[in-house]
Design a protein around this motif. Sequence first.
Motif, PDB file in Angstrom:
ATOM      1  N   ALA A  98       0.838  -1.207   0.000  1.00  0.00           N
ATOM      2  CA  ALA A  98       0.000   0.000   0.000  1.00  0.00           C
ATOM      3  C   ALA A  98       0.869   1.251   0.000  1.00  0.00           C
ATOM      4  N   GLN A  99       0.421   2.261  -0.752  1.00  0.00           N
ATOM      5  CA  GLN A  99       1.146   3.518  -0.838  1.00  0.00           C
ATOM      6  C   GLN A  99       0.177   4.676  -0.654  1.00  0.00           C
ATOM      7  N   ASP A 100       0.720   5.832  -0.272  1.00  0.00           N
ATOM      8  CA  ASP A 100      -0.084   7.049  -0.148  1.00  0.00           C
ATOM      9  C   ASP A 100      -0.082   7.790  -1.480  1.00  0.00           C
ATOM     10  N   PHE A 101      -1.273   8.163  -1.945  1.00  0.00           N
ATOM     11  CA  PHE A 101      -1.405   8.869  -3.214  1.00  0.00           C
ATOM     12  C   PHE A 101      -1.851  10.308  -3.026  1.00  0.00           C
ATOM     13  N   GLY A 102      -1.908  10.765  -1.784  1.00  0.00           N
ATOM     14  CA  GLY A 102      -2.334  12.131  -1.508  1.00  0.00           C
ATOM     15  C   GLY A 102      -3.836  12.232  -1.401  1.00  0.00           C
ATOM     16  N   GLY A 103      -4.292  13.290  -0.795  1.00  0.00           N
ATOM     17  CA  GLY A 103      -5.733  13.506  -0.646  1.00  0.00           C
ATOM     18  C   GLY A 103      -6.396  12.449   0.211  1.00  0.00           C
ATOM     19  N   GLY A 104      -5.636  11.820   1.096  1.00  0.00           N
ATOM     20  CA  GLY A 104      -6.195  10.793   1.967  1.00  0.00           C
ATOM     21  C   GLY A 104      -6.365   9.443   1.300  1.00  0.00           C
ATOM     22  N   GLN A 105      -5.873   9.316   0.082  1.00  0.00           N
ATOM     23  CA  GLN A 105      -6.005   8.051  -0.639  1.00  0.00           C
ATOM     24  C   GLN A 105      -4.782   7.170  -0.395  1.00  0.00           C
ATOM     25  N   ARG A 106      -5.042   5.948  -0.026  1.00  0.00           N
ATOM     26  CA  ARG A 106      -3.975   4.986   0.234  1.00  0.00           C
ATOM     27  C   ARG A 106      -4.404   3.620  -0.286  1.00  0.00           C
TER      28      ARG A 106
END
Length: 248
Positions: A213-221
């Motif tokens: 899992a990675q963080d994509f910004g805007g609270g999206q993971r």
Amino acid sequence: MVAQARGASGDRRKWIIGVSAVVVVVALVIGGVIWTIADRNRTEGQVINPGASTSALTGDVTQKRDGVVAIVGKTGAKASIDVYADFLCPICGEFEKQYKSQIEQAINDGKLQVRYHMVPLLNERSSPPGYSLDSANAALAAANAGKFLQFHDALFASQPEEGKRGYDKAQLIELGKNVGITDPEFAQTVNAGTYDQQLNAAFQQIENDPKLAQDFGGGQRGFGTPTVTANGSIVSWQDPNWLTKVLG
């Protein structure tokens, strides 16, 4: 009477102009629809260019299938990476353009072994749906024949656009022949979708693996493609020197 005649003539001209405008609009709409459909289906009937694959592996490089993973490398390679990609993913295509030569050189030098996970992340994003899964299944069939990377490179070099038509099974089979696959089992595997169920099951595990899992910004993971891991950790492939660091 003259005034009435002129008025009637003027009304008729207005009517003709109005009808003409409607005809032009309809023609533009129809033309736009036809162009859109043609653009969406532009891969139909195309022969995937095997020459687009510039893979030049040395003879002692092994290409094989391990479950739903294709493994490419020489025995004894000290470094290894896992690459998670989708043949429809445009960013995966960019990753291939940027790092393909470096990765394949490291494979040829005996320094690197690569485990390719072709995942159907965008399976619903082709028109019709299904290209991501069909191409992943076909790539595994190519790995059985020892031609995975040639097949893989050709598909990325002639990558369809996301949201449009991919390549059908007949086109994938033809590509297999054109990269040198002669075993009739290849076509049988592609047509039967032999690895579809296993690919979907593996993809569910991959999506739910917290290590991927990675963080994509805007609270999206979550999981996304491409993802590269080395020694169990995600590698920041946006760093131009990531492969040098992996190889040590």
